[in-house]
Design a protein around this motif. Structure first.
Motif, PDB file in Angstrom:
ATOM      1  N   UNK A 193     -77.149 -75.413  10.456  1.00 52.46           N
ATOM      2  CA  UNK A 193     -76.147 -76.456  10.668  1.00 52.46           C
ATOM      3  C   UNK A 193     -75.713 -77.074   9.340  1.00 52.46           C
ATOM      4  N   UNK A 194     -76.598 -77.049   8.346  1.00 54.30           N
ATOM      5  CA  UNK A 194     -76.283 -77.649   7.051  1.00 54.30           C
ATOM      6  C   UNK A 194     -75.138 -76.908   6.358  1.00 54.30           C
ATOM      7  N   UNK A 195     -75.069 -75.586   6.547  1.00 52.20           N
ATOM      8  CA  UNK A 195     -74.022 -74.786   5.918  1.00 52.20           C
ATOM      9  C   UNK A 195     -72.754 -74.707   6.760  1.00 52.20           C
ATOM     10  N   UNK A 196     -72.776 -75.310   7.939  1.00 50.39           N
ATOM     11  CA  UNK A 196     -71.663 -75.189   8.868  1.00 50.39           C
ATOM     12  C   UNK A 196     -70.435 -75.996   8.449  1.00 50.39           C
ATOM     13  N   UNK A 197     -70.651 -77.161   7.853  1.00 49.63           N
ATOM     14  CA  UNK A 197     -69.533 -78.036   7.490  1.00 49.63           C
ATOM     15  C   UNK A 197     -68.557 -77.317   6.571  1.00 49.63           C
ATOM     16  N   UNK A 198     -67.295 -77.262   6.967  1.00 48.14           N
ATOM     17  CA  UNK A 198     -66.276 -76.624   6.147  1.00 48.14           C
ATOM     18  C   UNK A 198     -66.230 -75.121   6.222  1.00 48.14           C
ATOM     19  N   UNK A 199     -67.056 -74.523   7.086  1.00 49.96           N
ATOM     20  CA  UNK A 199     -67.087 -73.065   7.228  1.00 49.96           C
ATOM     21  C   UNK A 199     -65.992 -72.585   8.178  1.00 49.96           C
ATOM     22  N   UNK A 200     -65.879 -71.247   8.328  1.00 49.60           N
ATOM     23  CA  UNK A 200     -64.908 -70.695   9.275  1.00 49.60           C
ATOM     24  C   UNK A 200     -65.188 -71.222  10.680  1.00 49.60           C
ATOM     25  N   UNK A 220     -69.741 -88.829  10.629  1.00 47.43           N
ATOM     26  CA  UNK A 220     -70.367 -88.934   9.306  1.00 47.43           C
ATOM     27  C   UNK A 220     -71.705 -88.214   9.269  1.00 47.43           C
ATOM     28  N   UNK A 221     -72.459 -88.337  10.338  1.00 41.39           N
ATOM     29  CA  UNK A 221     -73.735 -87.625  10.447  1.00 41.39           C
ATOM     30  C   UNK A 221     -73.663 -86.716  11.677  1.00 41.39           C
ATOM     31  N   UNK A 222     -73.561 -85.421  11.425  1.00 43.16           N
ATOM     32  CA  UNK A 222     -73.413 -84.456  12.499  1.00 43.16           C
ATOM     33  C   UNK A 222     -74.782 -84.062  13.026  1.00 43.16           C
ATOM     34  N   UNK A 223     -74.919 -84.022  14.350  1.00 48.10           N
ATOM     35  CA  UNK A 223     -76.168 -83.642  14.999  1.00 48.10           C
ATOM     36  C   UNK A 223     -76.338 -82.123  14.903  1.00 48.10           C
ATOM     37  N   UNK A 224     -77.362 -81.628  14.187  1.00 51.33           N
ATOM     38  CA  UNK A 224     -77.559 -80.180  14.024  1.00 51.33           C
ATOM     39  C   UNK A 224     -77.686 -79.440  15.357  1.00 51.33           C
TER      40      UNK A 224
END
Length: 287
Positions: A193-200, A220-224
């Motif tokens: 989930x940490x690498x998800x922000x801004x991904x395809x 602001x804080x996304x739930x993984x």
């Protein structure tokens, strides 16, 4: 110089203890570098310079990619993190400047100008993408296309140096390999989930999700856990696998149209890791 040994040569510039100790470097741009080297080395007029040209271009790319890893803000004051950030800035500057020295030593002044122009264009494209992403005005498809343009720009600089018969084929193949590389990396961004922000996957769900789901992604804080559930719901990993399969098939169709058996063999060898990856069980979907 017929054998491909550029990653090994590049290590004398990248494998410094201070860099290795304080920060991590981006992956070597192997697909694009091997492709450029294959085309340059196949040209009798460029063969002597093929290794140098591919080397300096890869070092510039590493420099740009290293700068991309520098955090936008400098809020973290913890010494180790601050040192890592400083080292990324310095290492990126160092790698990006090497091409001046290496090309000047061999009198390749024209190429210095060529790569300098390409670097400016890369930075312009990055700024455009950054602004679009910040304003949430980019689709998943546009996101991939922008990354392909950004990551292929330096290597496109050599199109005019190649034999006329490859003036069209080389850019098409370069962008084809780059697109497969971009999608390949996006698949691995689904691992956490940490690498998800801004991904395809992020842009895909933002484009196709419900109002509530889009709100979750922009928190602001996304739930993984919610992110993983959304990735499964929208088959993010499966779609990326399918995209990679489609584009590698398209790419090899283009390769088959070349009139050089040697070049065809080399390009198939470059693309072989994608085929091996696609043949493996798709374990990422279980995450």
């Amino acid at each position: 110089m017929n054998s491909y040994r550029i990653p090994e040569i590049a290590k004398q510039y990248t494998d410094y203890d201070m860099i290795q100790t304080h920060t991590d470097l981006p992956d070597f741009p192997d697909y694009r570098t091997r492709l450029l080297f294959a085309f340059l080395n196949g040209n009798s007029k460029l063969r002597e310079s093929s290794e140098l040209f591919a080397l300096v271009t890869s070092l510039v790319q590493i420099g740009l990619d290293t700068h991309d890893r520098v955090s936008i803000t400098n809020d973290v004051k913890e010494k180790k993190v601050a040192r890592s950030r400083q080292m990324k800035v310095l290492a990126g500057d160092y790698f990006s400047s090497l091409y001046y020295n290496l090309l000047a030593q061999t009198g390749q002044i024209e190429l210095v100008s060529l790569l300098s122009t390409a670097i400016c264009e890369v930075n312009r494209q990055k700024m455009n993408l950054y602004m679009m992403m910040k304003q949430l005005k980019v689709s998943a498809e546009e996101y991939i296309q922008h990354l392909v343009e950004i990551n292929s720009e330096l290597f496109l600089s050599f199109s005019g140096y190649l034999e006329e018969m490859y003036h069209q084929a080389y850019p098409e193949l370069l962008k084809g390999f780059t697109k497969c590389e971009v999608i390949f990396k996006e698949i691995f961004r689904t691992e956490s989930a940490e690498d998800f922000q801004g991904s395809w996957g992020f842009w895909h769900i933002l484009q196709n999700g419900s109002k509530e789901e889009r709100k979750q992604l922009q928190a602001e804080e996304v739930d993984p856990l919610k992110v993983k559930m959304l990735m499964r719901k929208y088959n993010v990993s499966t779609q990326l696998y399918q995209m990679l399969d489609f584009h590698i098939t398209q790419l090899f169709t283009l390769v088959h149209k070349l009139d050089s058996d040697k070049l065809i063999s080399e390009l198939f060898h470059i693309g072989e890791p994608f085929l091996r990856f696609l043949s493996k069980p798709k374990v990422l979907e279980e995450i």
